[in-house]
Design an enzyme around this catalytic site. Structure first.
Site: not given
Lengths: 210, 140
Positions: B37, B106
């Protein structure tokens, strides 16, 4: 590696009229469509050499021709099996074009074909690049908070230079990988393709702000 | 996709945002990224002479979950020894923040950032053989 790739290459002569074919999916001579395996090499579909450097205009031309030639509408009165084949081929041609027209996706494709790792498997970026990206982000943030247009313009130049540099390295590594994949090149290309994502995010950020 | 209340809280009031002096011998800096990302995370720790974390700061450019993961990480590592810090797992962060499967990376990023910061600090300490030798001597 090259041996198995050659074995998977579809025939270059039409199985119907035995004339040489530019693309294995359609014979311009007898106008017959030819189903190819779903994993057919994207370059092969367009009759282009398996190289990173490619003539983008030529790719586009061949894409338009093939799209027209295998378009399901042209086979509307054919047997349902034929229509199914054209629909599959049209999708294959589309997908191949989407990947080959984008320099980063093209390099990623060559990397995967050569047995390279995916970004989730090998996350590393070239040495020092993350720190540089982090610093640029902080500087952009600061320039935005000061509404310093000159600084943002300068930062944009720096980021674009960085992108051009990384892009150049990607190109030469992808060319090497397409030619003769060495473990070291695979790893390095992975790192630079990871890296270019961060730089592209910086460009996106700047295009929002400047 | 809805964020959990805890993610929203960390996102709106991130703890310990900022930077420490990366040239300070007692500061370890970890900069990591998620190439899928393009998120980038910097996490810094400052230790005292007993290798206990006295301060931690982060800067994350990424989605809400990445910010919340690193914010939570800085809260958790304060006042812990380096050994304790190394025991923090991304799964702990996932549980605390109720992260959905698509946001697990994350939390992995936050764990990687902690480990990178500790590794940086240990590299610095190893480059100071003098003091290291002194520390290694038994007290008294």
């Amino acid at each position: 590696m090259t041996g198995s790739m050659e074995a998977a290459t579809p025939p270059t002569k039409c199985t119907h009229c035995h004339q040489p074919m530019r693309s294995p999916v359609f014979c311009q001579n007898c106008r017959v469509i030819n189903p190819v395996p779903p994993d057919t090499d994207y370059f092969t579909i367009f009759g282009l050499p398996r190289r990173y450097q490619l003539d983008e205009k030529e790719l586009h031309k061949r894409f338009l021709n093939l799209t027209r030639d295998v378009h399901p509408d042209r086979f509307a009165t054919s047997a349902p099996e034929t229509i199914n084949v054209t629909m599959r081929l049209a999708a294959q041609v589309n997908e191949a074009h989407e990947v080959l027209k984008d320099p980063v996706l093209r390099a990623e494709y060559l990397l995967q074909q050569a047995g390279g790792k995916r970004p989730s498997e090998e996350k590393g970026a070239p040495g020092g690049m993350l720190a540089e990206v982090m610093e640029l982000r902080e500087q952009i943030e600061e320039a935005v908070s000061r509404d310093d247009r000159t600084a943002l313009e300068e930062l944009r130049r720096r980021v674009n230079d960085m992108h051009a540099e990384v892009q150049e390295t990607v190109a030469s590594l992808a060319e090497a990988v397409a030619d003769q994949p060495e473990a070291e090149d695979l790893q390095e290309l992975r790192a630079y393709l990871n890296g270019i994502k961060y730089v592209r995010n910086l460009q996106d950020l700047l295009s929002d702000k400047v | 996709m809805a964020y959990s209340d805890k993610v929203v809280d960390h996102f709106n009031n991130p703890r310990n945002v900022g930077s420490l002096d990366k040239n300070d011998p007692n500061v370890g800096t970890g900069i990591v990224g998620a190439p899928e990302c393009g998120d980038v995370m910097k996490l810094q720790i400052q230790v005292d002479d007993d290798n206990r974390v006295v301060d931690a700061k982060f800067k994350t450019f990424g989605c809400g979950s990445a910010i919340a993961s690193s914010s939570l990480a800085t809260e958790w590592i304060r006042d812990k020894t380096l050994d304790e810090v190394m025991e923090i797992k991304n799964t702990d962060i996932v549980r605390e923040l109720s992260l959905p499967p698509v946001k697990i990376h994350c939390s992995v990023l936050a764990e990687d950032a902690i480990k990178a910061a500790v590794a940086d600090l240990k590299r610095k300490q190893a480059a100071r053989p003098h003091e290291k030798a002194k520390e290694a001597q038994p007290a008294g």
